[in-house]
Each structure stands twice: as structure tokens, then as C-alpha cells.
Design a protein around this motif. Structure first.
Motif, PDB file in Angstrom:
ATOM      1  N   LEU A   1      20.084  -1.837   0.366  1.00  0.00           N
ATOM      2  CA  LEU A   1      20.420  -2.808  -0.679  1.00  0.00           C
ATOM      3  C   LEU A   1      19.104  -3.419  -1.151  1.00  0.00           C
ATOM      4  N   TYR A   2      18.821  -3.288  -2.427  1.00  0.00           N
ATOM      5  CA  TYR A   2      17.554  -3.749  -2.986  1.00  0.00           C
ATOM      6  C   TYR A   2      17.753  -5.077  -3.700  1.00  0.00           C
ATOM      7  N   TYR A   3      16.870  -6.009  -3.385  1.00  0.00           N
ATOM      8  CA  TYR A   3      16.927  -7.352  -3.949  1.00  0.00           C
ATOM      9  C   TYR A   3      15.670  -7.640  -4.762  1.00  0.00           C
ATOM     10  N   CYS A   4      15.861  -8.372  -5.829  1.00  0.00           N
ATOM     11  CA  CYS A   4      14.752  -8.910  -6.595  1.00  0.00           C
ATOM     12  C   CYS A   4      14.636 -10.397  -6.253  1.00  0.00           C
ATOM     13  N   ALA A   5      13.407 -10.882  -6.194  1.00  0.00           N
ATOM     14  CA  ALA A   5      13.180 -12.288  -5.888  1.00  0.00           C
ATOM     15  C   ALA A   5      12.040 -12.827  -6.740  1.00  0.00           C
ATOM     16  N   ALA A   6      12.067 -14.112  -6.984  1.00  0.00           N
ATOM     17  CA  ALA A   6      11.016 -14.764  -7.771  1.00  0.00           C
ATOM     18  C   ALA A   6      10.503 -15.985  -7.027  1.00  0.00           C
ATOM     19  N   GLY A   7       9.225 -16.213  -7.157  1.00  0.00           N
ATOM     20  CA  GLY A   7       8.624 -17.374  -6.521  1.00  0.00           C
ATOM     21  C   GLY A   7       7.312 -17.718  -7.178  1.00  0.00           C
ATOM     22  N   THR A   8       6.752 -18.836  -6.794  1.00  0.00           N
ATOM     23  CA  THR A   8       5.496 -19.270  -7.405  1.00  0.00           C
ATOM     24  C   THR A   8       4.277 -18.715  -6.692  1.00  0.00           C
ATOM     25  N   LYS A   9       4.487 -18.081  -5.550  1.00  0.00           N
ATOM     26  CA  LYS A   9       3.360 -17.541  -4.794  1.00  0.00           C
ATOM     27  C   LYS A   9       3.475 -16.026  -4.704  1.00  0.00           C
ATOM     28  N   PHE A  10       2.403 -15.336  -4.988  1.00  0.00           N
ATOM     29  CA  PHE A  10       2.364 -13.880  -4.926  1.00  0.00           C
ATOM     30  C   PHE A  10       2.300 -13.463  -3.457  1.00  0.00           C
ATOM     31  N   SER A  11       3.335 -12.748  -3.004  1.00  0.00           N
ATOM     32  CA  SER A  11       3.412 -12.408  -1.596  1.00  0.00           C
ATOM     33  C   SER A  11       4.372 -11.245  -1.402  1.00  0.00           C
ATOM     34  N   ILE A  12       4.248 -10.568  -0.270  1.00  0.00           N
ATOM     35  CA  ILE A  12       5.177  -9.518   0.113  1.00  0.00           C
ATOM     36  C   ILE A  12       6.166 -10.074   1.141  1.00  0.00           C
ATOM     37  N   LEU A  13       6.014 -11.367   1.457  1.00  0.00           N
ATOM     38  CA  LEU A  13       6.863 -11.996   2.451  1.00  0.00           C
ATOM     39  C   LEU A  13       8.082 -12.646   1.801  1.00  0.00           C
ATOM     40  N   ALA A  14       9.242 -12.360   2.334  1.00  0.00           N
ATOM     41  CA  ALA A  14      10.470 -12.870   1.742  1.00  0.00           C
ATOM     42  C   ALA A  14      10.522 -14.400   1.732  1.00  0.00           C
ATOM     43  N   ARG A  15       9.959 -15.027   2.744  1.00  0.00           N
ATOM     44  CA  ARG A  15      10.059 -16.490   2.837  1.00  0.00           C
ATOM     45  C   ARG A  15       9.290 -17.210   1.748  1.00  0.00           C
ATOM     46  N   GLN A  16       8.418 -16.494   1.044  1.00  0.00           N
ATOM     47  CA  GLN A  16       7.640 -17.120  -0.026  1.00  0.00           C
ATOM     48  C   GLN A  16       8.404 -17.159  -1.355  1.00  0.00           C
ATOM     49  N   TYR A  17       9.576 -16.556  -1.383  1.00  0.00           N
ATOM     50  CA  TYR A  17      10.324 -16.465  -2.628  1.00  0.00           C
ATOM     51  C   TYR A  17      11.498 -17.435  -2.621  1.00  0.00           C
ATOM     52  N   THR A  18      11.717 -18.054  -3.776  1.00  0.00           N
ATOM     53  CA  THR A  18      12.720 -19.112  -3.903  1.00  0.00           C
ATOM     54  C   THR A  18      14.037 -18.608  -4.481  1.00  0.00           C
ATOM     55  N   TYR A  19      13.944 -17.753  -5.474  1.00  0.00           N
ATOM     56  CA  TYR A  19      15.130 -17.308  -6.198  1.00  0.00           C
ATOM     57  C   TYR A  19      15.407 -15.841  -5.867  1.00  0.00           C
ATOM     58  N   TRP A  20      16.687 -15.548  -5.685  1.00  0.00           N
ATOM     59  CA  TRP A  20      17.087 -14.203  -5.265  1.00  0.00           C
ATOM     60  C   TRP A  20      18.255 -13.715  -6.113  1.00  0.00           C
ATOM     61  N   GLY A  21      18.240 -12.412  -6.379  1.00  0.00           N
ATOM     62  CA  GLY A  21      19.380 -11.791  -7.017  1.00  0.00           C
ATOM     63  C   GLY A  21      20.426 -11.399  -5.984  1.00  0.00           C
ATOM     64  N   GLN A  22      21.483 -10.778  -6.467  1.00  0.00           N
ATOM     65  CA  GLN A  22      22.599 -10.437  -5.593  1.00  0.00           C
ATOM     66  C   GLN A  22      22.431  -9.084  -4.926  1.00  0.00           C
ATOM     67  N   GLY A  23      21.481  -8.301  -5.388  1.00  0.00           N
ATOM     68  CA  GLY A  23      21.209  -7.000  -4.794  1.00  0.00           C
ATOM     69  C   GLY A  23      21.875  -5.855  -5.529  1.00  0.00           C
ATOM     70  N   THR A  24      21.262  -4.691  -5.435  1.00  0.00           N
ATOM     71  CA  THR A  24      21.833  -3.468  -6.014  1.00  0.00           C
ATOM     72  C   THR A  24      21.630  -2.341  -5.002  1.00  0.00           C
ATOM     73  N   GLN A  25      22.666  -1.588  -4.778  1.00  0.00           N
ATOM     74  CA  GLN A  25      22.648  -0.562  -3.727  1.00  0.00           C
ATOM     75  C   GLN A  25      21.981   0.717  -4.218  1.00  0.00           C
ATOM     76  N   VAL A  26      21.098   1.228  -3.389  1.00  0.00           N
ATOM     77  CA  VAL A  26      20.470   2.528  -3.630  1.00  0.00           C
ATOM     78  C   VAL A  26      20.830   3.437  -2.455  1.00  0.00           C
ATOM     79  N   THR A  27      21.397   4.583  -2.760  1.00  0.00           N
ATOM     80  CA  THR A  27      21.768   5.548  -1.739  1.00  0.00           C
ATOM     81  C   THR A  27      21.126   6.887  -2.071  1.00  0.00           C
ATOM     82  N   VAL A  28      20.356   7.400  -1.121  1.00  0.00           N
ATOM     83  CA  VAL A  28      19.665   8.673  -1.310  1.00  0.00           C
ATOM     84  C   VAL A  28      20.218   9.667  -0.291  1.00  0.00           C
ATOM     85  N   SER A  29      20.761  10.751  -0.780  1.00  0.00           N
ATOM     86  CA  SER A  29      21.336  11.742   0.117  1.00  0.00           C
ATOM     87  C   SER A  29      20.345  12.884   0.347  1.00  0.00           C
ATOM     88  N   SER A  30      20.435  13.465   1.528  1.00  0.00           N
ATOM     89  CA  SER A  30      19.509  14.558   1.874  1.00  0.00           C
ATOM     90  C   SER A  30      20.036  15.900   1.413  1.00  0.00           C
TER      91      SER A  30
END
Length: 121
Positions: free
Chosen positions: A92-121
Motif C-alpha cells: 500500500l503506497y502512501y503520499c505524505a507532505a511536510g515542511t521538512k525534506f526527509s525519508i522518515l515518516a515521522r517528519q511528515y504531517t499530512y497523509w493520503g489514504q493510500g493506493t494499492q500496488v500489486t505486482v505478480s511474478s
């Protein structure tokens, strides 16, 4: 408010483009945006992030060379272009927005609801 779209099912080696559209009066360019993913039974993982103020980007090692970020200021939208998808990219992939550039989830304030990505082999 953040709204993700573009997820779906794809075979390994395929591509998808995820969109993160912003609304609600926030100044699009004042924020950093991150993409995160969470697979069942696993912790949330930072995938990629972009600082719209200076264009800086960061990618997790697991997606470098395969995923690319882009932006459309006219649409207040950030995109995650995913190529050469693998079954381990399934999450499940989420988009997030925040005032600090980071790869850490805790640095982000606003979050979307997520969109599912499924990759089959």
C-alpha cells in the motif's frame, strides 16, 4: 488534503504511475513530499521524497534506478513513476507532505489514504 491514485495490478517488469494530488489551500511549493509503502506484516518504508522548494530528491536503495519522482505545478500534483516493478514492490503506497525534506515518516504531517500496488511474478 492529499489524494493518491494510480495503483493497480501489474506483472513483474511492468510500470505504474502514482499520483499525489494536493488540495485544501496549502501552498504546493512550500512542502516536501514523500512516498511511503507498507506491505502486510512489514513496517512502513520510505520509498522516495522530493523537496519542491529546491527540487532535491531522495530514493531508497531498493528503488533507485527504477522509480522516479516528478511534479506538475499547474495540477498541484507529485508523481511517482515506477518501472521494472518486482513482486517485492507490492504494498500500500502512501503520499505524505511536510515542511521538512526527509525519508522518515515521522517528519511528515499530512497523509493520503493510500493506493494499492500489486505486482505478480
Amino acid at each position: 488534503q492529499l489524494v493518491e491514485s494510480g495503483g493497480g495490478w501489474v506483472q513483474a517488469g511492468g510500470s505504474l504511475r502514482l499520483s499525489c494530488a494536493t488540495s485544501g489551500g496549502t501552498s504546493f511549493d512550500d512542502y516536501a513530499y514523500g512516498w511511503f509503502r507498507q506491505a502486510p506484516g512489514k513496517e512502513r518504508e520510505g520509498v522516495a521524497s522530493i523537496n519542491l522548494r529546491d527540487g532535491s530528491t531522495h530514493y531508497a536503495d531498493s528503488v533507485k534506478g527504477r522509480f522516479t519522482l516528478s511534479r506538475d505545478n499547474a495540477k498541484n500534483t507529485v508523481y511517482l513513476h515506477m518501472n521494472s516493478l518486482r513482486p517485492e514492490d507490492t504494498a500500500l503506497y502512501y503520499c505524505a507532505a511536510g515542511t521538512k525534506f526527509s525519508i522518515l515518516a515521522r517528519q511528515y504531517t499530512y497523509w493520503g489514504q493510500g493506493t494499492q500496488v500489486t505486482v505478480s511474478s
